[in-house]
Design an enzyme around this catalytic site. Structure first.
Site, PDB file in Angstrom:
ATOM      1  N   ASP A  85      13.227  -1.591  -1.025  1.00 24.55           N
ATOM      2  CA  ASP A  85      13.989  -1.719   0.222  1.00 24.55           C
ATOM      3  C   ASP A  85      13.897  -0.452   1.059  1.00 24.55           C
ATOM      4  O   ASP A  85      14.273   0.639   0.611  1.00 24.55           O
ATOM      5  CB  ASP A  85      15.458  -2.021  -0.076  1.00 24.55           C
ATOM      6  CG  ASP A  85      15.651  -3.384  -0.725  1.00 24.55           C
ATOM      7  OD1 ASP A  85      15.349  -4.388  -0.063  1.00 24.55           O
ATOM      8  OD2 ASP A  85      16.084  -3.438  -1.885  1.00 24.55           O
ATOM      9  N   ASP A 111       9.547   2.436  -4.662  1.00 26.84           N
ATOM     10  CA  ASP A 111      10.809   1.791  -4.319  1.00 26.84           C
ATOM     11  C   ASP A 111      10.487   0.609  -3.393  1.00 26.84           C
ATOM     12  O   ASP A 111       9.376   0.523  -2.841  1.00 26.84           O
ATOM     13  CB  ASP A 111      11.726   2.796  -3.624  1.00 26.84           C
ATOM     14  CG  ASP A 111      12.986   2.165  -3.071  1.00 26.84           C
ATOM     15  OD1 ASP A 111      13.703   1.518  -3.853  1.00 26.84           O
ATOM     16  OD2 ASP A 111      13.227   2.296  -1.860  1.00 26.84           O
TER      17      ASP A 111
END
Length: 222
Positions: A6, A4
Site C-alpha cells: 500500500d 511493501d
C-alpha cells in the site's frame, strides 16, 4: 527484494482513506488528518485503536469495525488499483533479473488476494500478510519472515517502503531500505536511502544499498 504494497507499489492508500472516513461517519464522527496519518503502514488492529481513540469512542468493537472496513476496501480494490510511479518497471526489472522477491504488507490476506489481480501472482516468490505474523510492522517479524521464506540473509535484502512504520520494521530486521515517501514524510536515518519516486530506482541503485562482501564481488540485491 522485499516490497511493501500500500502506497509503495500501488496507490491504495487513497482507497483506505475513503473506507476509513466512511467508517468514521457511520460512527457519527470525523477522522482527523493526524489520526489518518498515524494509521499509514500500521496493522488493522493498530488502525482500529487509532480510529476509536481519534473519535473518542474507545468502547467500539475493534473486530466489528475491522470486518466492515475489510469488506468495504475489498470492494474498492476490486474496482481497480493504480500503480505508483516507477513501481511496475522496478518490479519487472527485479523479476527479469531473477532476484528472489517478496511482498511484505500489513494488509490482511483476503485483501492482498484481490490486490494480486493487479500486482500479478507470479510477481512474488513469497507473500507475507499482516494477519499472518504474530508481530506486525513496526516489529521486524514481517521482514524477517519474508527473508527466511526466501532463504536469503536479511542483511542481503533491500526493502522498499513508503511509511515510517514500514521503514522501522525493515531497519529493525536488518535490511537495507529504499524509502519512497507518499502520504507521510520519512525522516532521514542511517540505512535509509530516500527517493522522491521509484522512477529514480534501478538494479544498480538496489545493489549499491547493500554492504560490500569482503573478498568477493557482491551478489545481486534481493
Amino acid at each position: 527484494m522485499l516490497f511493501d504494497m500500500d502506497g509503495t507499489l500501488v496507490d491504495s492508500e487513497k482507497l483506505w482513506d475513503v473506507a476509513l472516513h466512511e467508517l468514521a461517519a457511520r460512527y457519527g464522527g470525523t477522522l482527523s488528518d493526524a489520526g489518518r496519518r498515524a494509521m499509514v503502514g500500521s496493522s488493522m488492529a493498530d488502525s482500529m485503536a487509532i480510529l476509536h481513540a481519534d473519535l473518542d469512542q474507545p468502547w467500539r468493537d475493534a473486530a466489528l469495525g475491522a470486518a466492515w472496513l475489510e469488506e468495504r476496501v475489498t470492494e474498492l480494490f476490486a474496482a481497480g488499483l493504480t500503480w505508483r510511479p516507477g513501481a511496475l518497471a522496478l518490479l519487472r526489472a527485479v523479476r527479469t533479473a531473477g532476484i528472489p522477491t517478496a511482498l511484505v504488507t500489513s494488509t490482511a490476506r483476503s485483501l492482498v488476494e484481490v490486490a494480486l489481480d493487479t500486482l500479478g501472482r507470479d510477481s512474488f516468490d513469497v507473500v507475507v500478510c499482516g494477519d499472518e505474523v504474530d508481530d506486525p510492522k513496526p516489529h521486524p517479524t514481517p521482514y524477517l519472515t519474508a527473508a527466511r521464506l526466501l532463504g536469503v540473509p536479511v542483511r542481503r535484502c533491500v526493502a522498499v517502503e513508503d511509511s515510517p512504520t514500514g521503514v522501522a520494521s525493515a531497519l529493525a530486521a536488518g535490511a537495507a531500505v529504499l524509502a519512497v515517501p507518499h502520504d507521510v514524510p520519512i525522516p532521514a536515518a542511517d540505512g535509509v536511502h530516500l527517493v522522491a519516486s521509484l522512477t529514480a530506482a534501478d538494479l544498480a541503485l538496489l545493489a549499491a544499498l547493500l554492504p560490500p562482501v569482503s573478498g568477493a564481488a557482491p551478489p545481486p540485491a534481493v
